[in-house]
Design a protein around this motif. Structure first.
Motif, PDB file in Angstrom:
ATOM      1  N   LEU A 175       0.760  -1.159  -0.058  1.00  0.00           N
ATOM      2  CA  LEU A 175      -0.034   0.095  -0.126  1.00  0.00           C
ATOM      3  C   LEU A 175       0.910   1.125   0.122  1.00  0.00           C
ATOM      4  O   LEU A 175       1.586   1.315   0.664  1.00  0.00           O
ATOM      5  N   ARG A 176       0.756   1.985  -1.147  1.00  0.00           N
ATOM      6  CA  ARG A 176       1.773   3.302  -1.202  1.00  0.00           C
ATOM      7  C   ARG A 176       0.602   4.515  -1.065  1.00  0.00           C
ATOM      8  O   ARG A 176      -0.285   4.593  -1.811  1.00  0.00           O
ATOM      9  N   GLY A 177       1.087   5.579  -0.396  1.00  0.00           N
ATOM     10  CA  GLY A 177       0.373   6.757  -0.115  1.00  0.00           C
ATOM     11  C   GLY A 177       1.145   7.708   0.847  1.00  0.00           C
ATOM     12  O   GLY A 177       1.806   7.018   1.863  1.00  0.00           O
ATOM     13  N   GLU A 178       0.801   8.912   0.860  1.00  0.00           N
ATOM     14  CA  GLU A 178       1.359   9.706   1.918  1.00  0.00           C
ATOM     15  C   GLU A 178       0.510   9.608   3.088  1.00  0.00           C
ATOM     16  O   GLU A 178      -0.555   8.647   3.112  1.00  0.00           O
ATOM     17  N   SER A 179       1.133   9.987   4.397  1.00  0.00           N
ATOM     18  CA  SER A 179       0.363   9.919   5.580  1.00  0.00           C
ATOM     19  C   SER A 179      -0.851  10.372   5.633  1.00  0.00           C
ATOM     20  O   SER A 179      -1.184  11.732   5.196  1.00  0.00           O
ATOM     21  N   GLY A 180      -1.841   9.678   6.047  1.00  0.00           N
ATOM     22  CA  GLY A 180      -3.178  10.280   6.306  1.00  0.00           C
ATOM     23  C   GLY A 180      -3.913   9.601   5.125  1.00  0.00           C
ATOM     24  O   GLY A 180      -5.173  10.148   5.144  1.00  0.00           O
ATOM     25  N   THR A 181      -3.650   9.062   4.148  1.00  0.00           N
ATOM     26  CA  THR A 181      -4.499   8.670   3.139  1.00  0.00           C
ATOM     27  C   THR A 181      -5.252   7.387   3.275  1.00  0.00           C
ATOM     28  O   THR A 181      -6.113   7.313   2.246  1.00  0.00           O
ATOM     29  N   GLY A 182      -5.291   6.848   4.541  1.00  0.00           N
ATOM     30  CA  GLY A 182      -6.127   5.676   4.701  1.00  0.00           C
ATOM     31  C   GLY A 182      -5.493   4.283   4.588  1.00  0.00           C
ATOM     32  O   GLY A 182      -6.213   3.364   4.243  1.00  0.00           O
ATOM     33  N   LYS A 183      -4.119   4.149   4.616  1.00  0.00           N
ATOM     34  CA  LYS A 183      -3.526   2.807   4.071  1.00  0.00           C
ATOM     35  C   LYS A 183      -3.835   1.743   4.977  1.00  0.00           C
ATOM     36  O   LYS A 183      -4.036   0.616   4.820  1.00  0.00           O
ATOM     37  N   GLU A 184      -4.030   2.161   6.513  1.00  0.00           N
ATOM     38  CA  GLU A 184      -4.383   0.911   7.230  1.00  0.00           C
ATOM     39  C   GLU A 184      -5.949   0.730   7.234  1.00  0.00           C
ATOM     40  O   GLU A 184      -6.376  -0.691   7.378  1.00  0.00           O
ATOM     41  N   LEU A 185      -6.786   1.814   6.898  1.00  0.00           N
ATOM     42  CA  LEU A 185      -8.066   1.317   6.829  1.00  0.00           C
ATOM     43  C   LEU A 185      -8.349   0.481   5.385  1.00  0.00           C
ATOM     44  O   LEU A 185      -9.247  -0.468   5.341  1.00  0.00           O
ATOM     45  N   VAL A 186      -7.690   0.486   4.439  1.00  0.00           N
ATOM     46  CA  VAL A 186      -7.597  -0.186   3.308  1.00  0.00           C
ATOM     47  C   VAL A 186      -7.055  -1.742   3.619  1.00  0.00           C
ATOM     48  O   VAL A 186      -7.838  -2.552   3.248  1.00  0.00           O
TER      49      VAL A 186
END
Length: 350
Positions: free
Chosen positions: A168-179
């Motif tokens: 999972l790639r993305g900036e902090s706060g983009t919801g990686k753990e939710l995904v």
């Protein structure tokens, strides 16, 4: 096929139980002492354990305690001879599912096995339903109608039912753990543990012990054995947050665990089989890290089987009103009815 462990020092009894349970369609492993039983349970999960109270070396009560420590959800039936009923009651108080009084017949064993396994399935179903209710509440924050988010939802649907490793790639706060939690929830591992580890929040000197566990005496402060996140996630999903911050020397151990599906605790020498799905996340540019020698290329390709890239909110501003409505509803009970002025919302959306 349910897997049953038999632990008894009587060869003839082990043979009868093993033959009868196999004929009934169960996979069976048998051992003849408490030490071997503990080692078996620590090495892999069993659906049911038949455990004799009186065995040489480590007795049944001590073995039961160790099993429950290693596998809190272990379903154990203790077997006791006449005159040891007090011990059987102690075993029940320590978490045994039921007990059998010797001598017993095979039909009694098969009936109890069926009942215990059904109870285990019901317990798992209740846990899955409770987890599902919690995750429905959590996933309500996974909001967006932007095409980039629609692509994320489609990818979750495609990969959730498989066991592929996901980056999972993305900036902090983009919801990686939710995904990551959504992938777990819709997978065959739903209802099993979802264990998260932040590779950035834990000092490198402690991260190895946190992930792989340690034996008593492995280092100065290791006063008792501790299970690591890999073992705690057995049967479920291990989420490695900020994988790009993992020390280089630990990356090789993680790679070996992914390849061999086994781990070793710090200070231990026995390989422990683990069945986990690994989801990793990062906000770093791992390709640059590889060029700089800070991230292993072989680990990168092992983790990057499927990539999910999450867009920052500034790239999907049309979703801001949806998120505003969500959070106003979420905190309405706590803070009372609130609203956002149209001009303020226009400023947010830009």
């Amino acid at each position: 096929m349910p897997h049953i462990l038999i632990a008894d020092d009587e060869d003839s009894l082990r043979w009868v139980l093993e033959k009868g349970l196999r004929k009934a369609g169960y996979e069976v492993t048998s051992v003849k002492d408490g030490t071997a039983a503990i080692r078996a349970v620590e090495g892999q999960p069993f659906d049911l354990v038949f455990l004799d109270i009186r065995m040489p070396g480590v007795d049944g009560l001590a073995a039961l305690a160790r099993m429950r420590e290693a596998r809190p959800d272990a379903c154990v039936v203790v077997m006791t001879a006449h005159g040891t009923m007090e011990t059987a009651i102690q075993a029940m108080q320590r978490g045994a599912y039921d007990y059998l009084t010797k001598p017993f017949d095979l039909d009694e064993v098969l009936l109890l096995a069926e009942r215990a396994l059904e109870a285990g399935r019901l317990t798992l179903e209740v846990a899955r339903l409770r987890t599902g209710l919690q995750e429905v509440r959590e996933f309500s924050a996974l909001i967006g109608r932007h095409p980039r988010m629609q692509d994320v939802y489609k990818t979750i649907g495609r990969i959730a039912g498989t066991d592929v490793t996901v980056l999972l790639r993305g900036e902090s706060g983009t919801g990686k753990e939710l995904v990551a939690r959504a992938v777990h929830h819709y997978s065959r591992r739903a209802g099993r543990p979802f264990v998260a580890v932040s590779c950035a929040a834990i000092p490198g000197t402690l991260l190895e012990s946190e992930m792989f566990g340690h034996e008593r005496g492995a280092f100065t402060d290791a006063k008792e054995r501790r299970l690591g996140k890999f073992e705690l996630a057995h049967g479920g999903t291990l989420y490695l947050d900020e994988i790009g911050d993992m020390p280089l020397e630990l990356q090789s151990k993680l790679l070996r665990a992914l390849q061999e599906r086994t781990i070793e605790r710090l200070g231990g020498h026995e390989p422990i089989r683990v069945d986990v799905r690994v989801l990793a996340a990062t906000n770093r540019d791992l390709e640059v890290a590889m060029r700089d020698g800070k991230f292993r290329e072989d680990l990168y390709y092992r983790l990057n089987v499927v990539t999910l890239s999450l867009p920052p909110l500034r790239e999907r501003r049309r979703d801001i009103p949806l998120l505003v409505d969500h959070f106003l509803a979420k905190y309405a009970t706590e803070l009372g009815e609130r609203g956002v002025a149209p001009d303020a919302l226009d400023r947010l959306v830009g």
